[in-house]
Design an enzyme around this catalytic site. Structure first.
Site, PDB file in Angstrom:
ATOM      1  N   ASN A 170      -1.581   5.626  -3.607  1.00 50.57           N
ATOM      2  CA  ASN A 170      -0.285   6.228  -3.308  1.00 50.57           C
ATOM      3  C   ASN A 170       0.874   5.236  -3.303  1.00 50.57           C
ATOM      4  OD1 ASN A 170      -1.838   8.468  -3.002  1.00 50.57           O
ATOM      5  ND2 ASN A 170      -1.376   8.808  -0.851  1.00 50.57           N
TER       6      ASN A 170
ATOM      7  N   ASN B 221      -0.363  11.445  -7.176  1.00 53.12           N
ATOM      8  CA  ASN B 221       0.417  10.621  -6.249  1.00 53.12           C
ATOM      9  C   ASN B 221       0.615   9.190  -6.726  1.00 53.12           C
ATOM     10  OD1 ASN B 221       0.866  12.726  -4.475  1.00 53.12           O
ATOM     11  ND2 ASN B 221      -0.902  12.242  -3.198  1.00 53.12           N
TER      12      ASN B 221
ATOM     13  N   HIS C 141     -11.520   9.073  -8.989  1.00 53.04           N
ATOM     14  CA  HIS C 141     -10.138   8.622  -8.828  1.00 53.04           C
ATOM     15  C   HIS C 141      -9.931   7.213  -9.389  1.00 53.04           C
ATOM     16  CE1 HIS C 141      -6.438  10.096  -7.434  1.00 53.04           C
ATOM     17  NE2 HIS C 141      -6.386   9.565  -6.225  1.00 53.04           N
TER      18      HIS C 141
ATOM     19  N   PHE D 278      -3.660   0.527  -3.012  1.00 53.05           N
ATOM     20  CA  PHE D 278      -4.135   1.889  -2.833  1.00 53.05           C
ATOM     21  C   PHE D 278      -3.239   2.815  -3.665  1.00 53.05           C
ATOM     22  CE2 PHE D 278      -6.393  -0.081   0.592  1.00 53.05           C
ATOM     23  CZ  PHE D 278      -7.628   0.558   0.530  1.00 53.05           C
TER      24      PHE D 278
ATOM     25  N   TYR E 269     -14.792   2.871  -3.126  1.00 51.31           N
ATOM     26  CA  TYR E 269     -14.167   3.697  -4.146  1.00 51.31           C
ATOM     27  C   TYR E 269     -14.677   3.388  -5.561  1.00 51.31           C
ATOM     28  CZ  TYR E 269     -10.899   4.646  -0.360  1.00 51.31           C
ATOM     29  OH  TYR E 269     -10.342   5.010   0.837  1.00 51.31           O
TER      30      TYR E 269
END
Length: 250
Positions: free
Chosen positions: A120, A166, A73, A118, A68
């Site tokens: 969320n 989120n 993001h 993470f 990532y």
């Protein structure tokens, strides 16, 4: 708006190994922390000397792991890295399910955090830090990506909802529904054509975007300095009145 990280719901990956980051400047002054009362939540109405004795908490949202790194993001993580490098603060220890560090910006004590839960589940980390140190919510700055802002555009607001993000949804839930905390949104633009936003936010930047984003991160660092040392109104004016094209020409 469709949640930017909706495809990540329910995923649980093992926590990646943490690489220690170099500390560019060693701070010799102790943090000005009051003994933690371990209250369940912090009130955004805390003012006066008690509030001034508390550190600011700066949190960047993102996903842990190499896969990532450098994706849209994770611009919240990148903003925290820029602050850490610019101010010589090491963010290299794991506390409260986050990469965590403490230091100063000018005379203002700060804590930097990159939740490793993470996206969320970011609220698990943020809620724990806020509760443990009893930080007033008006001294908690959340930094995250925004699909609805033009690429590399910054927007600083004193409060608001989650906007379908989120990570912010999780943070608000773990702060008992309170939304009265500042947030610095970093525009990543809309996906091209009919691309799924959940796929778009996990894409890396091209060379031109990388240059524009690096400039925006430097502007964000300046905005954070103004926020902590001169107040939210001055910082918001500095950030919100400048378009990316205007900034690039300065």
């Amino acid at each position: 708006m469709l949640g930017a990280s909706s495809s990540l719901n329910g995923l649980r990956f093992p926590l990646p190994s943490v690489h220690r980051l170099p500390s560019l400047v060693r701070r010799t002054r102790p943090m000005l922390l009051s003994p933690p009362p371990l209250s369940a939540s912090a009130s955004s109405s805390s003012t006066g000397d008690q509030s001034k004795s508390k550190p600011w908490l700066l949190v960047g949202l993102g996903n842990p792991g190499k896969m990532y790194t450098g994706t849209r993001h994770n611009v919240g993580f990148e903003m925290i890295d820029a602050i850490a490098e610019g101010e010589g603060i090491s963010v290299s220890t794991i506390r409260f399910k986050a990469l965590f560090g403490k230091g100063f910006i000018g005379d203002a004590p700060v804590m930097l955090a990159k939740p490793q839960t993470f996206m969320n589940a970011s609220g698990e980390s943020v809620g724990s830090i806020v509760s443990y140190f009893n930080i007033p919510l008006n001294q908690v700055l959340l930094i995250y990506d925004d699909l609805d802002l033009p690429f590399a555009k910054l927007r600083l607001l004193p409060k608001g909802g989650h906007g379908g993000h989120n990570g912010m949804r999780s943070v608000i839930n773990h702060l008992k529904g309170c939304r009265d905390f500042p947030r610095l949104r970093i525009g990543i633009g809309r996906p091209p054509g009919k691309m799924d936003p959940a796929s778009f936010v996990l894409r890396p930047f091209n060379k031109k975007e990388r240059e524009e984003l690096d400039f925006a991160l430097q502007k964000g660092l300046d905005a954070v300095r103004i926020l902590l040392l001169e107040g939210l109104n001055k910082s918001a004016t500095f950030v919100n009145s400048s378009q990316p094209s205007e900034l690039m020409n300065r």
